[in-house]
Design an enzyme around this catalytic site. Structure first.
Site, PDB file in Angstrom:
ATOM      1  N   ASP A  98       2.690 -48.986  -0.620  1.00  0.00           N
ATOM      2  CA  ASP A  98       3.052 -47.492   0.006  1.00  0.00           C
ATOM      3  C   ASP A  98       3.451 -46.615  -0.983  1.00  0.00           C
ATOM      4  O   ASP A  98       3.343 -45.371  -1.078  1.00  0.00           O
ATOM      5  CB  ASP A  98       4.193 -47.750   1.055  1.00  0.00           C
ATOM      6  CG  ASP A  98       3.826 -48.134   2.463  1.00  0.00           C
ATOM      7  OD1 ASP A  98       2.450 -47.869   2.828  1.00  0.00           O
ATOM      8  OD2 ASP A  98       4.552 -48.579   3.254  1.00  0.00           O
ATOM      9  N   HIS A 283       8.368 -46.738  12.631  1.00  0.00           N
ATOM     10  CA  HIS A 283       8.238 -47.340  11.178  1.00  0.00           C
ATOM     11  C   HIS A 283       7.132 -46.576  10.577  1.00  0.00           C
ATOM     12  O   HIS A 283       7.465 -46.659   9.085  1.00  0.00           O
ATOM     13  CB  HIS A 283       7.845 -48.841  11.364  1.00  0.00           C
ATOM     14  CG  HIS A 283       8.791 -49.466  12.065  1.00  0.00           C
ATOM     15  ND1 HIS A 283      10.298 -49.772  11.860  1.00  0.00           N
ATOM     16  CD2 HIS A 283       8.650 -50.135  13.340  1.00  0.00           C
ATOM     17  CE1 HIS A 283      10.659 -50.538  12.472  1.00  0.00           C
ATOM     18  NE2 HIS A 283      10.117 -50.897  13.597  1.00  0.00           N
ATOM     19  N   LEU A 284       6.042 -46.508  11.111  1.00  0.00           N
ATOM     20  CA  LEU A 284       4.752 -45.483  10.406  1.00  0.00           C
ATOM     21  C   LEU A 284       5.364 -43.937   9.858  1.00  0.00           C
ATOM     22  O   LEU A 284       4.930 -43.802   8.900  1.00  0.00           O
ATOM     23  CB  LEU A 284       3.684 -45.529  11.238  1.00  0.00           C
ATOM     24  CG  LEU A 284       2.296 -44.965  10.707  1.00  0.00           C
ATOM     25  CD1 LEU A 284       2.012 -45.699   9.287  1.00  0.00           C
ATOM     26  CD2 LEU A 284       1.221 -44.962  11.371  1.00  0.00           C
ATOM     27  N   ALA A 285       6.038 -43.502  10.588  1.00  0.00           N
ATOM     28  CA  ALA A 285       6.481 -42.026  10.331  1.00  0.00           C
ATOM     29  C   ALA A 285       7.075 -41.974   9.077  1.00  0.00           C
ATOM     30  O   ALA A 285       6.723 -40.978   8.189  1.00  0.00           O
ATOM     31  CB  ALA A 285       7.804 -41.757  11.278  1.00  0.00           C
ATOM     32  N   ASP A 286       7.915 -42.634   8.545  1.00  0.00           N
ATOM     33  CA  ASP A 286       8.879 -42.406   7.284  1.00  0.00           C
ATOM     34  C   ASP A 286       7.697 -42.522   6.208  1.00  0.00           C
ATOM     35  O   ASP A 286       7.838 -42.279   5.033  1.00  0.00           O
ATOM     36  CB  ASP A 286      10.013 -42.989   7.048  1.00  0.00           C
ATOM     37  CG  ASP A 286       9.770 -44.860   7.217  1.00  0.00           C
ATOM     38  OD1 ASP A 286       9.352 -44.961   8.108  1.00  0.00           O
ATOM     39  OD2 ASP A 286      10.237 -45.266   6.190  1.00  0.00           O
ATOM     40  N   GLN A 287       6.784 -43.612   6.399  1.00  0.00           N
ATOM     41  CA  GLN A 287       5.749 -43.506   5.334  1.00  0.00           C
ATOM     42  C   GLN A 287       4.697 -42.526   5.378  1.00  0.00           C
ATOM     43  O   GLN A 287       3.937 -42.341   4.215  1.00  0.00           O
ATOM     44  CB  GLN A 287       4.931 -45.117   5.607  1.00  0.00           C
ATOM     45  CG  GLN A 287       5.856 -46.275   5.705  1.00  0.00           C
ATOM     46  CD  GLN A 287       5.345 -47.350   6.337  1.00  0.00           C
ATOM     47  OE1 GLN A 287       3.967 -47.589   6.646  1.00  0.00           O
ATOM     48  NE2 GLN A 287       6.192 -48.393   6.834  1.00  0.00           N
ATOM     49  N   HIS A 307      15.979 -44.241   8.518  1.00  0.00           N
ATOM     50  CA  HIS A 307      14.964 -43.934   7.547  1.00  0.00           C
ATOM     51  C   HIS A 307      14.027 -42.758   7.663  1.00  0.00           C
ATOM     52  O   HIS A 307      13.939 -42.333   6.615  1.00  0.00           O
ATOM     53  CB  HIS A 307      13.909 -45.262   7.745  1.00  0.00           C
ATOM     54  CG  HIS A 307      14.302 -46.623   7.155  1.00  0.00           C
ATOM     55  ND1 HIS A 307      12.971 -47.561   7.077  1.00  0.00           N
ATOM     56  CD2 HIS A 307      15.449 -47.055   6.747  1.00  0.00           C
ATOM     57  CE1 HIS A 307      13.615 -48.384   6.181  1.00  0.00           C
ATOM     58  NE2 HIS A 307      14.892 -48.270   5.910  1.00  0.00           N
TER      59      HIS A 307
END
Length: 337
Positions: A98, A283-287, A307
């Site tokens: 990531d 969880h995918l959002a901050d990435q 996060h």
């Protein structure tokens, strides 16, 4: 020099800072790394993130050692270099990758990264989540391929993932409507030592029972496999394809944890997401936010998490402002022109 307080969050603050620093060529200093955790400072996976980004931008670094709570990072010229990284533990391969993915948007030649460590471990995306994220990012211009070569569970890890990439031109990342559920894909996996007890098969069967009401209206792909691993373990992953977006939910098995519980954890994540208007899971959002900082865009998420909040603050320090507007069952995060 940009100054960052890492006390309020975990490794995501560091990963975002490393990516943005390497791309923008801005020095930063971070203190209190993972300061709120019971075991603060750099762990093996964080240290390897630092070393990997350091190599890709020839950075001058101070404080890059295990348990260090301070780090100074001064990037130089960003250039692709094919790398093999060994985390040495079951540290998350997905999270290390990531930190590198945003850099790929700046490369003008092919790139390959092989990472050894944990592929399905606690508090980090499973390999299948990383795979789904890359499928989404491909829609917006990121040209990559990823291959799981060996599964790695806690504590020994020993997993292996290889990422290859071509020069890419990113478009704004727009994921605001997920669409109607089209298909479900279930991957149940366990170490070969657990085949006699049919752990992977039982995890799959339990999840299928919980999903029974859904199965008649959508396409379903399912598989249970047993693989050689250094540490005994199991994992259960559910990928939901909504046409306009993807979401992945996963859980790990462990000694004393029944297959029913593993399946229940996955199903509850899926049901919770279904009851929101989010296009992607939290969880995918901050990435994805780093890519929005580079190319613009807007994403709809179920809620603002700590996060996401800390990531917004780190991006702002690097000159990237993302706005948030809240609806009843979702939050829209968008770039500011």
């Amino acid at each position: 020099m940009i100054k960052i307080d890492g006390k309020a969050g975990g490794g995501q603050i560091l990963r975002t800072a490393l990516s943005m620093s390497a791309i923008k060529g801005e020095d930063f200093r971070i203190e209190n790394i993972r300061g709120s955790r019971s075991d603060p400072g750099l762990k093996s996976q964080h240290l390897e993130c630092v070393r990997t980004i350091q190599r890709l931008c020839d950075a001058d670094v101070k404080g890059a050692e295990l348990s260090s709570e301070k780090l100074v990072f001064k990037p130089n010229k960003l250039e692709p270099e094919n790398l093999t990284v060994d985390i040495g533990t079951a540290g998350s391969i997905s999270l290390l990758i990531d930190s590198v993915l945003p850099l790929i948007t700046q490369f003008n030649e092919d790139f390959r990264l092989t990472v050894k460590g944990g592929t399905h471990v606690r508090y980090s995306p499973a390999f299948e989540s990383l795979e789904a994220k890359l499928d989404l990012l491909e829609r917006f211009g990121l040209q990559t391929e990823i291959r799981l070569e060996k599964t790695g569970y806690y504590p020994k890890g020993g997993g292996k993932i290889t990422l290859t990439a071509e020069p890419s031109s990113m478009k704004p990342v727009v994921l605001t409507n997920r669409g109607k559920l089209k298909s479900l894909e279930i991957q149940s996996k366990a170490s070969v030592e657990l085949e006699e007890k049919q752990v992977a098969d039982r995890q799959l069967e339990e999840l299928l029972e919980l999903l029974e009401d859904r199965l008649s209206s959508v396409l379903v792909e399912k598989d249970s496999v047993y693989v050689d691993t250094l540490s005994t373990g199991s994992s259960l992953v559910l990928k939901a394809d909504y046409g306009d977006s993807l979401a992945v939910f996963d859980a790990l098995g462990e000694r004393g944890k029944r297959s029913e519980q593993v399946a229940s954890e996955v199903f509850e994540q899926f049901e919770t997401f279904e009851n929101t208007e989010g296009a992607i899971d939290r969880h995918l959002a901050d990435q994805l936010m780093v890519f929005m900082g580079l190319a613009g865009g807007k994403i709809r998420v179920p809620q603002i998490t700590p996060h996401i909040q800390t990531n917004l603050e780190v991006l702002k320090k690097f000159g990237v402002e993302l706005g948030c507007s809240m609806d009843k069952n979702s939050v829209l995060i968008s770039s500011k022109s």
